[in-house]
Design an enzyme around this catalytic site. Structure first.
Site, mmCIF file in Angstrom:
data_model
loop_
_atom_site.group_PDB
_atom_site.id
_atom_site.type_symbol
_atom_site.label_atom_id
_atom_site.label_comp_id
_atom_site.label_asym_id
_atom_site.label_seq_id
_atom_site.Cartn_x
_atom_site.Cartn_y
_atom_site.Cartn_z
ATOM 1 C CB SER A 144 1.479 -0.661 0.604
ATOM 2 O OG SER A 144 1.220 0.382 1.519
ATOM 3 C CE1 TYR A 157 -1.591 1.770 -3.104
ATOM 4 C CE2 TYR A 157 -1.749 1.782 -0.718
ATOM 5 C CZ TYR A 157 -0.991 1.816 -1.870
ATOM 6 O OH TYR A 157 0.388 1.882 -1.780
HETATM 7 N N1 LIG Z 1 5.084 6.732 -2.022
HETATM 8 C C1 LIG Z 1 4.565 6.084 -0.992
HETATM 9 O O1 LIG Z 1 4.348 6.665 0.076
HETATM 10 C C2 LIG Z 1 4.256 4.610 -1.093
HETATM 11 C C3 LIG Z 1 3.953 3.915 0.075
HETATM 12 C C4 LIG Z 1 3.647 2.569 0.005
HETATM 13 C C5 LIG Z 1 3.665 1.934 -1.219
HETATM 14 N N2 LIG Z 1 3.947 2.636 -2.344
HETATM 15 C C6 LIG Z 1 3.916 1.926 -3.625
HETATM 16 O O2 LIG Z 1 5.095 2.180 -4.343
HETATM 17 C C7 LIG Z 1 4.833 2.133 -5.754
HETATM 18 C C8 LIG Z 1 5.381 3.396 -6.410
HETATM 19 O O3 LIG Z 1 4.770 4.501 -5.789
HETATM 20 P P1 LIG Z 1 5.292 5.995 -5.949
HETATM 21 O O4 LIG Z 1 4.953 6.709 -4.702
HETATM 22 O O5 LIG Z 1 6.677 6.014 -6.454
HETATM 23 O O6 LIG Z 1 4.263 6.509 -7.044
HETATM 24 P P2 LIG Z 1 4.365 7.553 -8.239
HETATM 25 O O7 LIG Z 1 5.494 8.508 -8.044
HETATM 26 O O8 LIG Z 1 2.985 8.096 -8.406
HETATM 27 O O9 LIG Z 1 4.712 6.618 -9.467
HETATM 28 C C9 LIG Z 1 3.793 5.681 -9.932
HETATM 29 C C10 LIG Z 1 4.369 5.078 -11.182
HETATM 30 O O10 LIG Z 1 3.409 4.146 -11.706
HETATM 31 C C11 LIG Z 1 3.177 4.448 -13.070
HETATM 32 N N3 LIG Z 1 1.817 4.135 -13.443
HETATM 33 C C12 LIG Z 1 0.671 4.668 -12.930
HETATM 34 N N4 LIG Z 1 -0.386 4.177 -13.597
HETATM 35 C C13 LIG Z 1 0.103 3.338 -14.544
HETATM 36 C C14 LIG Z 1 -0.494 2.556 -15.552
HETATM 37 N N5 LIG Z 1 -1.823 2.527 -15.708
HETATM 38 N N6 LIG Z 1 0.299 1.814 -16.358
HETATM 39 C C15 LIG Z 1 1.655 1.845 -16.208
HETATM 40 N N7 LIG Z 1 2.282 2.561 -15.268
HETATM 41 C C16 LIG Z 1 1.503 3.307 -14.450
HETATM 42 C C17 LIG Z 1 3.438 5.950 -13.185
HETATM 43 O O11 LIG Z 1 3.829 6.276 -14.509
HETATM 44 P P3 LIG Z 1 2.893 6.900 -15.657
HETATM 45 O O12 LIG Z 1 2.035 7.931 -15.001
HETATM 46 O O13 LIG Z 1 3.901 7.447 -16.621
HETATM 47 O O14 LIG Z 1 2.143 5.734 -16.204
HETATM 48 C C18 LIG Z 1 4.633 6.117 -12.259
HETATM 49 O O15 LIG Z 1 5.820 5.805 -12.932
HETATM 50 C C19 LIG Z 1 3.324 1.970 -5.895
HETATM 51 O O16 LIG Z 1 3.008 0.614 -6.131
HETATM 52 C C20 LIG Z 1 2.794 2.412 -4.540
HETATM 53 O O17 LIG Z 1 1.564 1.824 -4.216
HETATM 54 C C21 LIG Z 1 4.244 3.967 -2.325
#
Ligand SMILES: NC(=O)c1ccc[n+]([C@@H]2O[C@H](COP(=O)([O-])OP(=O)(O)OC[C@H]3O[C@@H](n4cnc5c(N)ncnc54)[C@H](OP(=O)(O)O)[C@@H]3O)[C@@H](O)[C@H]2O)c1
Length: 269
Positions: A144, A157
């Site tokens: 990130s 985080y």
């Molecule tokens: N969206 C943003 O703005 C943003 C910005 C910078 C970085 N990121 C990074 O991008 C990645 C994806 O983010 P996103 O925004 O797409 O998030 P999201 O929609 O909340 O998805 C998170 C995913 O992680 C899984 N997850 C959560 N806890 C888990 C656990 N304990 N074991 C296994 N799987 C788990 C969730 O599935 P389940 O709930 O089914 O387990 C879900 O599939 C993350 O690493 C985040 O830090 C996102």
């Protein structure tokens, strides 16, 4: 440079495939012909996605419901991945918390470290020897822009993403010439679903719609960058601005500014 060529025994692993960027990465990889192993906790949602991707793209899709923040649950997955032909690993699953550390649920904070950092390390160790033996592989690390700077009110985080950012770019330096690509995705805000105007967050209101990037766009440019063996991909104008500010401004100046911004995010929870 390109992604490993799909073949019937090879699998691309996507963690956090049940929503957001992970779901989009899985869909894009399937469209590129890669058979998949989807990993997250919600097996039912991933089974639905698996059926859709098999039907649409004629690839194999396996589902592993696993809580990656739980060391015991990770063991069988790690053993399985160590013994299989894993051509691509997308270390994407992650969670975030906002607010002063002292006020947060300490167990959830520990889980965040396990999921965002330790599991990323474990899964990489599981697939790397096989990739090196085959002289072919690709690992996308989802860090990130938050990992480039100190962020009060987002401490766990930001620290876990600093680990991912540094781990990715360090490992990449070791793997030059081995046939294994490593690329860091370090985004700022990505809109993973359209917010209901009634409960739009502070961030939703602050960032104009035109400047948001989608999960699908993020997945596409990240996989293109991985195929090209780029060191880091930072998609979107806001991400680039955050990234530049975080990397090149004095940390003592950046910390209080972003800290006050993140305290607003924390007070929404
Ligand atoms: N969206 C943003 O703005 C943003 C910005 C910078 C970085 N990121 C990074 O991008 C990645 C994806 O983010 P996103 O925004 O797409 O998030 P999201 O929609 O909340 O998805 C998170 C995913 O992680 C899984 N997850 C959560 N806890 C888990 C656990 N304990 N074991 C296994 N799987 C788990 C969730 O599935 P389940 O709930 O089914 O387990 C879900 O599939 C993350 O690493 C985040 O830090 C996102």
């Amino acid at each position: 440079m390109s992604l490993p060529t799909p073949n019937p025994t090879a699998r691309a692993v996507v963690t956090g495939a049940s929503s957001g960027i992970g779901e989009a990465l899985a869909a894009d990889l399937a469209a590129r012909g890669h058979s998949l192993i989807l990993v997250a906790r919600r097996g039912d949602i991933m089974e639905k996605l698996a059926t859709e991707l098999r039907d649409r793209h004629c690839v194999d899709v396996e589902v592993r419901a696993c809580d990656l923040s739980n060391r015991e649950q990770r063991v069988p997955l790690i053993e399985e991945l160590s013994g299989r032909e894993i051509s691509i690993l997308c270390n994407n699953a992650g969670i975030a918390t906002f607010g002063p550390l002292k006020d947060l649920d300490f167990d959830y904070e520990r889980d965040q470290v396990e999921l965002n950092a330790v599991a990323v390390h474990d899964l990489t160790l599981a697939v790397l020897p096989g990739m090196l033996n085959r002289k072919s592989g690709a690992i996308l690390m989802v860090g990130s822009a938050a990992g480039n700077m100190p962020i009060p009110n987002n401490a766990t985080y930001a620290a876990t993403k600093a680990f991912v950012n540094t781990f990715s770019e360090s490992l990449r330096g070791e793997l030059k010439g081995t046939g294994v690509n490593v690329t860091l995705l370090a985004p700022g805000p990505v809109r993973t679903e359209t917010p209901d105007p009634a409960d739009a967050s502070f961030l939703d209101k602050l960032v104009p719609d035109a400047l948001w990037i989608s999960s699908e766009y993020t997945a596409k440019v990240s996989l293109d960058a991985l195929a090209a063996n780029k060191m880091r991909i930072v998609p979107g104008i806001i991400s680039k601005a955050m990234s530049t500010a975080g990397q090149y401004s004095p940390r003592a100046i950046v910390a209080p500014i972003v800290g006050s911004f993140y305290s607003k995010l924390g007070s929404e929870k």
